[in-house]
Design a protein around this motif. Structure first.
Motif, short mmCIF file in Angstrom:
data_model
loop_
_atom_site.label_atom_id
_atom_site.label_comp_id
_atom_site.label_asym_id
_atom_site.label_seq_id
_atom_site.Cartn_x
_atom_site.Cartn_y
_atom_site.Cartn_z
N ASN A 26 48.09 39.86 35.15
CA ASN A 26 47.98 40.80 34.05
C ASN A 26 46.95 41.87 34.39
O ASN A 26 45.85 41.55 34.82
N VAL A 27 47.31 43.12 34.15
CA VAL A 27 46.42 44.24 34.43
C VAL A 27 46.38 45.15 33.21
O VAL A 27 47.42 45.48 32.65
N THR A 28 45.18 45.51 32.80
CA THR A 28 45.03 46.53 31.77
C THR A 28 44.28 47.70 32.39
O THR A 28 43.42 47.52 33.26
N ALA A 29 44.62 48.89 31.95
CA ALA A 29 44.01 50.09 32.50
C ALA A 29 43.91 51.15 31.41
O ALA A 29 44.39 50.95 30.29
N VAL A 30 43.30 52.26 31.76
CA VAL A 30 43.09 53.35 30.81
C VAL A 30 43.76 54.60 31.35
O VAL A 30 43.70 54.90 32.54
N ASP A 31 44.40 55.33 30.45
CA ASP A 31 45.01 56.61 30.81
C ASP A 31 44.46 57.68 29.87
O ASP A 31 44.26 57.44 28.68
N PHE A 76 51.73 51.66 38.99
CA PHE A 76 50.77 51.39 37.93
C PHE A 76 49.34 51.34 38.48
O PHE A 76 48.42 51.86 37.88
N GLU A 77 49.17 50.70 39.61
CA GLU A 77 47.84 50.53 40.19
C GLU A 77 47.21 51.85 40.64
O GLU A 77 46.00 51.99 40.64
N THR A 78 48.02 52.83 41.02
CA THR A 78 47.46 54.09 41.49
C THR A 78 47.42 55.16 40.41
O THR A 78 46.65 56.12 40.51
N GLU A 79 48.22 55.02 39.36
CA GLU A 79 48.33 56.07 38.35
C GLU A 79 47.23 56.02 37.30
O GLU A 79 46.85 57.06 36.75
N VAL A 128 44.43 56.18 26.17
CA VAL A 128 45.52 55.27 25.86
C VAL A 128 45.39 54.07 26.78
O VAL A 128 45.24 54.22 28.00
N ASP A 129 45.42 52.88 26.20
CA ASP A 129 45.37 51.66 27.00
C ASP A 129 46.77 51.33 27.51
O ASP A 129 47.74 51.36 26.77
N LYS A 130 46.85 51.03 28.78
CA LYS A 130 48.12 50.67 29.42
C LYS A 130 48.00 49.26 29.95
O LYS A 130 46.90 48.79 30.28
N SER A 131 49.13 48.58 30.07
CA SER A 131 49.08 47.22 30.61
C SER A 131 50.32 46.95 31.46
O SER A 131 51.37 47.56 31.27
N TYR A 132 50.15 46.04 32.38
CA TYR A 132 51.22 45.61 33.27
C TYR A 132 51.09 44.10 33.40
O TYR A 132 49.98 43.56 33.47
N SER A 133 52.22 43.43 33.44
CA SER A 133 52.20 41.97 33.53
C SER A 133 53.38 41.51 34.39
O SER A 133 54.48 42.06 34.30
#
Length: 158
Positions: free
Chosen positions: A116-121, A56-59, A34-39
């Motif tokens: 803006n940050v995108t990450a993967v979960d 968000f940055e650590t999870e 699942v793609d996650k994002s933070y802005s």
């Protein structure tokens, strides 16, 4: 000589193979991503500012960060770990891709930013431990059932 159909008549072998198939299916669900994002955006005044959300940055994994900073007249330092880069912004915009969560020290003026940050979960990855246990039990039961089958074939029961 016994056939596969004869071997599947043994309950331990049948249960063991079923557990192996179940373990395989559960482990495949662990690859679901699942793609996650933070802005965040805003204006920074003088002083030290740490951008981003610590949770968000650590999870989540594999962050892709984009930081856009602009100002009409400001001096600032971008701090990433042990690396410090100084910028003087005079009516310009800078687009950066930090490797880790950035800290900005604004010496004078004000700075507009967009972070803006995108990450993967992988939300079902935790079930891979359960799949591993099922796999071990499935292998053990299959081995015991196969051993019983081979013993019966040797004795001529099958």
């Amino acid at each position: 000589m016994g056939t596969l159909r004869d071997a599947l008549d043994y309950p331990l072998l049948r249960v063991g193979l079923a557990l192996l198939v179940l373990a395989l299916l559960i482990s495949v669900t662990g690859f679901y991503r699942v793609d996650k994002s933070y802005s965040s955006n805003g204006t920074l005044g003088g002083g030290m500012h740490r951008l981003g959300d610590d949770k968000f940055e650590t999870e989540y994994l594999y962050h892709n960060r984009t930081l856009v900073i602009s100002s009409s007249d400001a001096n600032l330092s971008l701090i990433q770990g042990t690396q410090i880069v100084n910028y003087t912004l005079l009516n310009r915009e800078i687009r950066l891709h930090p490797r880790e969560r950035p800290m900005i020290y604004v010496f004078n003026g004000s700075v507009n930013y967009s972070y803006n940050v995108t990450a993967v979960d992988y939300p079902y990855a935790v079930y891979s431990v359960f799949a591993f246990v099922l796999m071990l039990v499935g292998v053990a039961l299959s081995f015991i059932g196969y051993t019983q089958f081979i013993g019966d074939v040797r004795e001529g029961k099958r």
